[in-house]
Scaffold this active site. Structure first.
Site, PDB file in Angstrom:
ATOM      1  N   GLN A 200      25.479  19.662   3.641  1.00 40.56           N
ATOM      2  CA  GLN A 200      24.394  19.634   4.625  1.00 40.56           C
ATOM      3  C   GLN A 200      24.827  18.844   5.846  1.00 40.56           C
ATOM      4  OE1 GLN A 200      20.576  17.379   4.608  1.00 40.56           O
ATOM      5  NE2 GLN A 200      19.620  19.408   4.510  1.00 40.56           N
TER       6      GLN A 200
ATOM      7  N   CYS B  70      14.644  16.260   8.065  1.00 42.13           N
ATOM      8  CA  CYS B  70      14.617  14.807   7.857  1.00 42.13           C
ATOM      9  C   CYS B  70      13.829  14.131   8.977  1.00 42.13           C
ATOM     10  CB  CYS B  70      16.029  14.253   7.795  1.00 42.13           C
ATOM     11  SG  CYS B  70      16.078  12.468   7.502  1.00 42.13           S
TER      12      CYS B  70
ATOM     13  N   GLY C 137       9.351  20.619  -2.113  1.00 38.77           N
ATOM     14  CA  GLY C 137       8.255  19.720  -1.823  1.00 38.77           C
ATOM     15  C   GLY C 137       7.257  19.598  -2.954  1.00 38.77           C
ATOM     16  N   GLY C 138       7.213  18.436  -3.594  1.00 36.92           N
ATOM     17  CA  GLY C 138       6.187  18.145  -4.588  1.00 36.92           C
ATOM     18  C   GLY C 138       6.337  18.828  -5.926  1.00 36.92           C
TER      19      GLY C 138
ATOM     20  N   ARG D 133      13.180  14.377  -5.642  1.00 33.45           N
ATOM     21  CA  ARG D 133      13.025  13.139  -6.411  1.00 33.45           C
ATOM     22  C   ARG D 133      12.844  13.392  -7.906  1.00 33.45           C
ATOM     23  NH1 ARG D 133       8.017  10.997  -3.606  1.00 33.45           N
ATOM     24  NH2 ARG D 133       7.857  13.210  -3.074  1.00 33.45           N
TER      25      ARG D 133
END
EC number: 1.3.1.91
Length: 344
Positions: A70, A100, A212-213, A234
């Protein structure tokens, strides 16, 4: 090859690029847990590649493939130069960071703030495509600040796709560039998965992935009913054990009992290589702390690695000591990352 998978819109599972987390040692660990998950580097700034220590920034272990580099930047010429330099390091894909929200990235006028300049992003994609045969992809947000995602995102996608982007990974949240920290930007802006699904319907012949999430493989499976790829950040790092279910659940591999002792031995051997080359045990083991969520003995495992691996002279035998504290035969409580196949 990833390019073929993007062109054929095969289902993909990826671990998101995360600054200070997804370094080469993290990626080596994750590859032991899943043979097929696409792994991303931390974002590497184009200027750093051009002017900085290329070997340290770009080198990686052969076991990491498929692995994506990236890049961060907003100058098409510099990004193209960075891609040319990176060619010697045999990555499988080049990804441009348009997501970001950190102050450090904003000061360089790249990352999420590029959502405001889709024409420039398109120029960057075209410049990178001109100097490589690898897939060039984009990871973006649905918008930033006061933008209306329903208006902004379709225009953004149309431009980067027209420029030749082989895939777009969409973090289904806005980024607020002022007033929220990077951590808050991962949690506070509401998720809009339906908008990402709509973008896939609008571009049926383009690979669209979602981020996301997403907390586990069951949630990943629900998303894969609507889009081509799913990316965990995460959750995949803090509960890395869930990656052991990816190959069966997403890629259709035969279900098997994961060999934790083989992982122990592989990480001990790898840690020995790292230490021999001037690294420290903690550089490797800091990424292993979340391996055994739900297992009896997980707390002791974490304590050993957190308190002992940072001490001078700590050696790979500490990994064996930590593994010995875990009841591997009982497995995790509940069904963490079990091998149930995801709906296709």
């Amino acid at each position: 090859m990833l390019k073929d998978k993007y062109l054929n819109r095969d289902r993909l599972f990826a671990v998101a690029p995360m600054i200070d987390w997804t370094d080469r040692h993290c990626r080596y660990l994750h590859r032991q847990l899943s043979s097929h998950a696409v792994l991303f580097t931390e974002m590497v700034v184009a200027d750093a590649i051009i002017h900085g220590p290329r070997e340290r920034l770009l080198s990686h272990h052969a076991a990491e493939h498929p692995v994506t580099l990236q890049l961060g930047g907003s100058d098409p010429n510099k990004l193209a130069k960075a891609v040319e330099i990176a060619a010697d390091f045999a990555y499988d894909e080049i990804n441009l960071n348009v997501g970001c929200p950190s102050d450090r990235v904003q000061s360089g006028t790249f990352g999420a703030c590029l959502m405001k300049t889709p024409d420039l992003v398109a120029d960057c994609v075209a410049a990178m495509k001109a100097v490589t045969r690898l897939p060039v992809t984009v990871k973006c947000r649905i918008g930033v600040d006061d933008q209306e995602p329903e208006t902004v995102l379709p225009d953004f996608l149309a431009k980067v796709i027209a420029a030749g982007s082989d895939a777009v990974w969409i973090h289904a949240r806005k980024a607020w560039l002022q007033g929220l920290s990077p951590k808050e930007n991962r949690e506070i802006p509401p998720l809009d998965y339906d908008l990402v699904y709509a973008m896939k319907r609008e571009h049926p012949n383009v690979f669209i992935g979602i981020n996301g999430g997403i907390q586990d493989l069951n949630q990943a499976g629900e998303h894969l009913k609507h889009v081509d790829g799913v990316m965990l950040g995460r959750a995949a790092y803090q509960n890395a054990g869930l990656l052991t279910g990816v190959d069966a659940a997403v890629y259709g591999e035969p279900e098997r009992e994961f060999d934790w002792l083989a992982l122990r031995d592989a990480m001990m051997a790898y840690a020995s290589e790292v230490i021999a080359s001037g690294g420290r045990l903690h550089h490797v083991t800091r990424h292993m702390v979340g391996l055994f969520q739900g297992f009896a003995g997980a707390r002791r495992f974490r304590q050993i690695l957190s308190s002992e691996a940072t001490k001078p002279g700590a050696d790979p035998e500490l990994i064996a000591t930590a593994f010995a504290a875990v009841d591997l035969t009982a497995g995790p409580k509940g069904s963490m990352a079990d091998g149930e196949r995801l709906a296709g």
